[in-house]
Scaffold this motif. Structure first.
Motif, PDB file in Angstrom:
ATOM      1  N   UNK A 150     -14.020 -57.524  32.082  1.00  0.00           N
ATOM      2  CA  UNK A 150     -13.604 -58.687  32.867  1.00  0.00           C
ATOM      3  C   UNK A 150     -14.520 -59.876  32.600  1.00  0.00           C
ATOM      4  N   UNK A 151     -13.930 -61.066  32.514  1.00  0.00           N
ATOM      5  CA  UNK A 151     -14.701 -62.304  32.404  1.00  0.00           C
ATOM      6  C   UNK A 151     -15.085 -62.728  33.820  1.00  0.00           C
ATOM      7  N   UNK A 152     -16.383 -62.706  34.118  1.00  0.00           N
ATOM      8  CA  UNK A 152     -16.877 -62.946  35.472  1.00  0.00           C
ATOM      9  C   UNK A 152     -17.111 -64.424  35.751  1.00  0.00           C
ATOM     10  N   UNK A 153     -17.430 -65.190  34.713  1.00  0.00           N
ATOM     11  CA  UNK A 153     -17.708 -66.612  34.882  1.00  0.00           C
ATOM     12  C   UNK A 153     -17.659 -67.276  33.513  1.00  0.00           C
ATOM     13  N   UNK A 154     -17.513 -68.584  33.506  1.00  0.00           N
ATOM     14  CA  UNK A 154     -17.598 -69.350  32.258  1.00  0.00           C
ATOM     15  C   UNK A 154     -18.414 -70.610  32.502  1.00  0.00           C
ATOM     16  N   UNK A 155     -19.099 -71.071  31.459  1.00  0.00           N
ATOM     17  CA  UNK A 155     -19.811 -72.344  31.486  1.00  0.00           C
ATOM     18  C   UNK A 155     -19.457 -73.095  30.207  1.00  0.00           C
ATOM     19  N   UNK A 156     -19.584 -74.417  30.197  1.00  0.00           N
ATOM     20  CA  UNK A 156     -19.297 -75.154  28.969  1.00  0.00           C
ATOM     21  C   UNK A 156     -20.340 -74.875  27.895  1.00  0.00           C
ATOM     22  N   UNK A 157     -19.882 -74.749  26.669  1.00  0.00           N
ATOM     23  CA  UNK A 157     -20.807 -74.598  25.545  1.00  0.00           C
ATOM     24  C   UNK A 157     -21.350 -75.980  25.166  1.00  0.00           C
ATOM     25  N   UNK A 216     -30.341 -73.293  27.175  1.00  0.00           N
ATOM     26  CA  UNK A 216     -29.491 -73.781  28.262  1.00  0.00           C
ATOM     27  C   UNK A 216     -29.593 -72.891  29.498  1.00  0.00           C
ATOM     28  N   UNK A 217     -29.262 -73.473  30.636  1.00  0.00           N
ATOM     29  CA  UNK A 217     -29.192 -72.758  31.906  1.00  0.00           C
ATOM     30  C   UNK A 217     -27.936 -71.867  31.886  1.00  0.00           C
ATOM     31  N   UNK A 218     -28.083 -70.549  32.099  1.00  0.00           N
ATOM     32  CA  UNK A 218     -26.927 -69.653  32.005  1.00  0.00           C
ATOM     33  C   UNK A 218     -25.938 -69.790  33.162  1.00  0.00           C
ATOM     34  N   UNK A 219     -26.332 -70.490  34.228  1.00  0.00           N
ATOM     35  CA  UNK A 219     -25.428 -70.686  35.361  1.00  0.00           C
ATOM     36  C   UNK A 219     -24.598 -71.952  35.220  1.00  0.00           C
ATOM     37  N   UNK A 220     -25.186 -72.993  34.620  1.00  0.00           N
ATOM     38  CA  UNK A 220     -24.519 -74.300  34.584  1.00  0.00           C
ATOM     39  C   UNK A 220     -24.198 -74.799  33.180  1.00  0.00           C
ATOM     40  N   UNK A 221     -24.904 -74.277  32.166  1.00  0.00           N
ATOM     41  CA  UNK A 221     -24.744 -74.785  30.813  1.00  0.00           C
ATOM     42  C   UNK A 221     -25.614 -75.998  30.512  1.00  0.00           C
ATOM     43  N   UNK A 222     -26.406 -76.434  31.484  1.00  0.00           N
ATOM     44  CA  UNK A 222     -27.272 -77.605  31.283  1.00  0.00           C
ATOM     45  C   UNK A 222     -28.279 -77.343  30.167  1.00  0.00           C
TER      46      UNK A 222
END
Length: 210
Positions: A85-92, A121-127
């Motif tokens: 299952x895909x649990x979350x996504x962030x922008x690359x 990058x931050x794994x929660x936000x992609x920052x």
């Protein structure tokens, strides 16, 4: 700067139904690789294919000890390895122009192919937290024992490079044989670097210098 030919220890594959290897990761026991529409696992001792997960898998792959992170076009997916299952996504950070992916220091490190960069990058936000530059196209990226390694591929030539994670300064280079591309890159945490290939559907183990 140390410079030597890459010592190839073993070649795995070709794998049935796989056209090319994108990302490569290691979960502590098995090697995983991305092949476009799925993640695939094999035993690095026997070479036997073990299982696969149906998920978009277009570039780098990482494992944080509990979950996979997988580049899929312009996003990074967080995946449950048990259910797929895909649990979350962030922008690359590259918006689809990303290459390698690895986990270190509680963060994700993302290769930028033609931009010749590696982003933390931050794994929660992609920052983007910081960036370092390379002198060649960046493909796979990995950390081992505090060392940052990345693969390059440009002009039909590939190498593996150990760089200073603060400045990007080149510290060591392992040249792959002519015409042998490297896509994904991952360490086994010891003396092997697993290298994907886009020219043939194989994964190669290269010795990491002491």
């Amino acid at each position: 700067m140390k410079h030597s030919p890459a010592e190839i220890l073993r070649e795995y594959g070709p794998f049935p139904g796989v056209e090319r290897i994108h990302g490569v990761s290691f979960d502590g026991e098995n090697v995983w690789f991305a092949s476009g529409d799925r993640l695939n696992a094999f035993d690095p001792q026997s070479g036997q294919t073990l299982r696969s997960i149906d998920v978009a898998a277009h570039a780098g792959t990482a494992f944080d000890g509990r979950h996979f992170f997988q580049l899929a076009n312009d996003r990074i997916q967080k995946i449950d390895p048990d259910t797929g299952a895909v649990l979350a996504t962030i922008p690359a950070p590259g918006g689809g122009r990303d290459s390698g992916l690895t986990w270190a220091e509680g963060t994700l490190w993302v290769g930028q192919y033609r931009e010749r960069k590696i982003h933390q990058i931050d794994p929660e936000t992609g920052k983007i937290l910081r960036s370092i530059e390379s002198s060649r196209f960046v493909t796979g990226v990995t950390w081992v024992d505090g060392e940052l390694w990345h693969a390059t591929w440009e002009g039909d030539e590939s190498d593996l490079r150990r760089v200073d994670p603060r400045t990007g300064k080149l510290l060591e280079r392992l040249d792959m044989p002519a015409g042998m591309s490297v896509s994904g890159l991952e360490s086994d945490g010891a003396d092997r670097l697993f290298c994907g290939s886009t020219s043939t559907p194989v994964v190669r183990a290269v010795r990491r210098p002491k």
